[in-house]
Design an enzyme around this catalytic site. Structure first.
Site, PDB file in Angstrom:
ATOM      1  N   ASP A 145       0.832  -1.251   0.021  1.00 55.48           N
ATOM      2  CA  ASP A 145       0.204  -0.013   0.055  1.00 55.48           C
ATOM      3  C   ASP A 145       0.904   1.216   0.088  1.00 55.48           C
ATOM      4  OD1 ASP A 145      -2.427   1.589   0.145  1.00 55.48           O
ATOM      5  OD2 ASP A 145      -2.335   1.850   2.289  1.00 55.48           O
ATOM      6  N   SER A 146       0.426   2.369  -0.609  1.00 51.51           N
ATOM      7  CA  SER A 146       0.917   3.445  -0.283  1.00 51.51           C
ATOM      8  C   SER A 146       1.250   4.097   1.130  1.00 51.51           C
ATOM      9  CB  SER A 146       0.214   4.696  -1.197  1.00 51.51           C
ATOM     10  OG  SER A 146      -1.045   4.755  -0.458  1.00 51.51           O
ATOM     11  N   CYS A 206      -4.390  -1.351  -2.152  1.00 51.42           N
ATOM     12  CA  CYS A 206      -4.298   0.258  -2.392  1.00 51.42           C
ATOM     13  C   CYS A 206      -5.236   0.378  -3.574  1.00 51.42           C
ATOM     14  CB  CYS A 206      -3.070   0.752  -2.647  1.00 51.42           C
ATOM     15  SG  CYS A 206      -2.898   2.337  -3.035  1.00 51.42           S
ATOM     16  N   ASN A 207      -6.167   0.929  -3.425  1.00 46.44           N
ATOM     17  CA  ASN A 207      -7.207   1.303  -4.666  1.00 46.44           C
ATOM     18  C   ASN A 207      -6.618   2.224  -5.724  1.00 46.44           C
ATOM     19  OD1 ASN A 207     -10.171   0.342  -4.122  1.00 46.44           O
ATOM     20  ND2 ASN A 207      -9.390   0.742  -2.310  1.00 46.44           N
ATOM     21  N   THR A 208      -5.652   3.208  -5.342  1.00 47.42           N
ATOM     22  CA  THR A 208      -5.363   4.133  -6.143  1.00 47.42           C
ATOM     23  C   THR A 208      -4.304   3.373  -7.030  1.00 47.42           C
ATOM     24  OG1 THR A 208      -5.511   5.967  -4.749  1.00 47.42           O
ATOM     25  CG2 THR A 208      -4.003   6.312  -6.672  1.00 47.42           C
ATOM     26  N   TYR A 235      -0.998   8.623  -2.562  1.00 47.69           N
ATOM     27  CA  TYR A 235      -0.742   8.460  -3.880  1.00 47.69           C
ATOM     28  C   TYR A 235      -1.896   9.253  -4.670  1.00 47.69           C
ATOM     29  CZ  TYR A 235       2.703   4.654  -3.956  1.00 47.69           C
ATOM     30  OH  TYR A 235       3.972   3.988  -4.021  1.00 47.69           O
ATOM     31  N   GLY A 236      -2.918   9.296  -3.856  1.00 44.39           N
ATOM     32  CA  GLY A 236      -4.279   9.710  -4.439  1.00 44.39           C
ATOM     33  C   GLY A 236      -4.392  10.979  -5.519  1.00 44.39           C
ATOM     34  N   CYS A 286     -11.472   2.962  -0.701  1.00 44.51           N
ATOM     35  CA  CYS A 286     -10.148   3.252  -0.056  1.00 44.51           C
ATOM     36  C   CYS A 286      -9.818   2.398   1.260  1.00 44.51           C
ATOM     37  CB  CYS A 286      -9.865   4.654   0.169  1.00 44.51           C
ATOM     38  SG  CYS A 286      -8.515   5.121   0.953  1.00 44.51           S
ATOM     39  N   THR A 287      -8.789   1.791   1.317  1.00 40.55           N
ATOM     40  CA  THR A 287      -8.603   0.989   2.448  1.00 40.55           C
ATOM     41  C   THR A 287      -8.514   1.663   3.886  1.00 40.55           C
ATOM     42  OG1 THR A 287      -6.236   0.935   1.817  1.00 40.55           O
ATOM     43  CG2 THR A 287      -7.518  -0.819   1.061  1.00 40.55           C
ATOM     44  N   HIS A 288      -8.528   3.284   3.752  1.00 41.26           N
ATOM     45  CA  HIS A 288      -8.502   3.858   5.059  1.00 41.26           C
ATOM     46  C   HIS A 288      -9.763   3.854   5.648  1.00 41.26           C
ATOM     47  CE1 HIS A 288      -4.493   5.254   3.688  1.00 41.26           C
ATOM     48  NE2 HIS A 288      -4.321   5.674   4.738  1.00 41.26           N
TER      49      HIS A 288
END
EC number: 5.1.1.3
Length: 278
Positions: A11-12, A74-76, A43-44, A193-195
């Site tokens: 992930d970022s 990471c979705n981005t 990264y977004g 988003c994983t957050h």
């Protein structure tokens, strides 16, 4: 070089830890290496080219540590780098390696969460602008209406541990209101988003009854279980000692402290200096 074959999770920053926790719970016997590119996060808001270059750097580092399989948690990165890595890099440079993302597994099951046929997607600007979710969901469910909303303030709030404070309520409500203003038919919201699972308690305060929130951790973990069952050529390479290693391109002391927001176990990481770190 680690002489064990591990599953790499990238992930970022920290959000991928929410996915990693779900994976490790479902598949506790495997060895894992988690890498957060915290020095270059978030990264977004970066360009397609920059996100691709950063993601490839990290994937190649995980390959070098002995990970034949890497999960982009990471979705981005999944939206802007995965397809190019799968189609143009792996066949030429790493034919025996595999890289998987979080978008397709989610898109494959999201239709089961809606009765109205209208899905909301909340994510970073990079993920939303990529249109990856509408495209992938429509491949699986052409009939669904997909409505997106970017939430650029949510990741900074979470990574600064401000998401539990009253100040976060303004931005939680703001983006929910913007999403729901686009359609009264939304009955499921995908947290792309994983957050964002960390904001679920606050989100529920501003959502009408009947709207469900869909987090990705268990979905991605279920998909990985299925993938390993279908691909023994990868599964048979993996070491099963139940070990976890954590690495970050940022300050390891800061990473270990902040990781506790996202991961239930104590995290002790090692800092890695990638060639193109700032």
């Amino acid at each position: 070089m680690i002489n064990k074959k591990s599953i790499g999770v990238f992930d970022s920053g920290y959000g991928g830890l929410t996915v990693f926790e779900s994976i490790a719970k479902q598949l506790p016997d495997y060895n894992y290496i988690y890498f957060g590119d915290n020095a270059r996060a978030p990264y977004g808001d970066h360009s397609f080219e920059t996100i691709y270059e950063y993601t490839l750097d990290c994937v190649e580092w995980l390959f070098a540590q002995g990970c034949p399989l890497v999960i982009l948690a990471c979705n981005t990165a999944s939206a802007k780098a995965l397809r190019t890595i799968q189609q143009k890099v792996l066949p030429v440079k790493y034919p025996g390696y595999r890289v998987l993302g979080v978008i397709r597994p989610t898109a494959e099951v999201i239709g089961s969460y809606t009765d109205t046929g209208t899905i909301g997607v909340m994510g970073t600007r990079g993920t939303v602008n990529s249109e990856s979710y509408p495209i992938e969901i429509h491949h699986q469910y052409p009939q669904l209406n997909v409505i997106q909303q970017s939430c650029p303030m949510w990741v900074p709030l979470i990574e600064n541990n401000e998401h539990v404070n009253e100040g976060a309520d303004y931005f939680v409500k703001k983006y929910i209101d913007k999403l729901l203003a686009q359609s009264a038919d939304i009955d499921a919201i995908l947290l792309a988003c994983t957050h964002y699972p960390l904001l679920v308690p606050k989100m529920k305060n501003y959502l009408p009854e009947g709207i469900s929130l869909v987090a990705q951790g268990d979905i991605v973990a279920d998909s990985l279980v299925s993938y390993l069952n279908r691909h023994p050529e990868i599964e048979n390479q993996l070491t099963k000692n139940g070990e976890m290693s954590f690495y970050t391109s940022g300050d390891h002391v800061v990473f270990d402290h902040n990781a506790s927001i996202f991961f239930s176990k104590k995290v002790v990481s090692t800092q890695v200096h990638l060639n193109c770190n700032p």
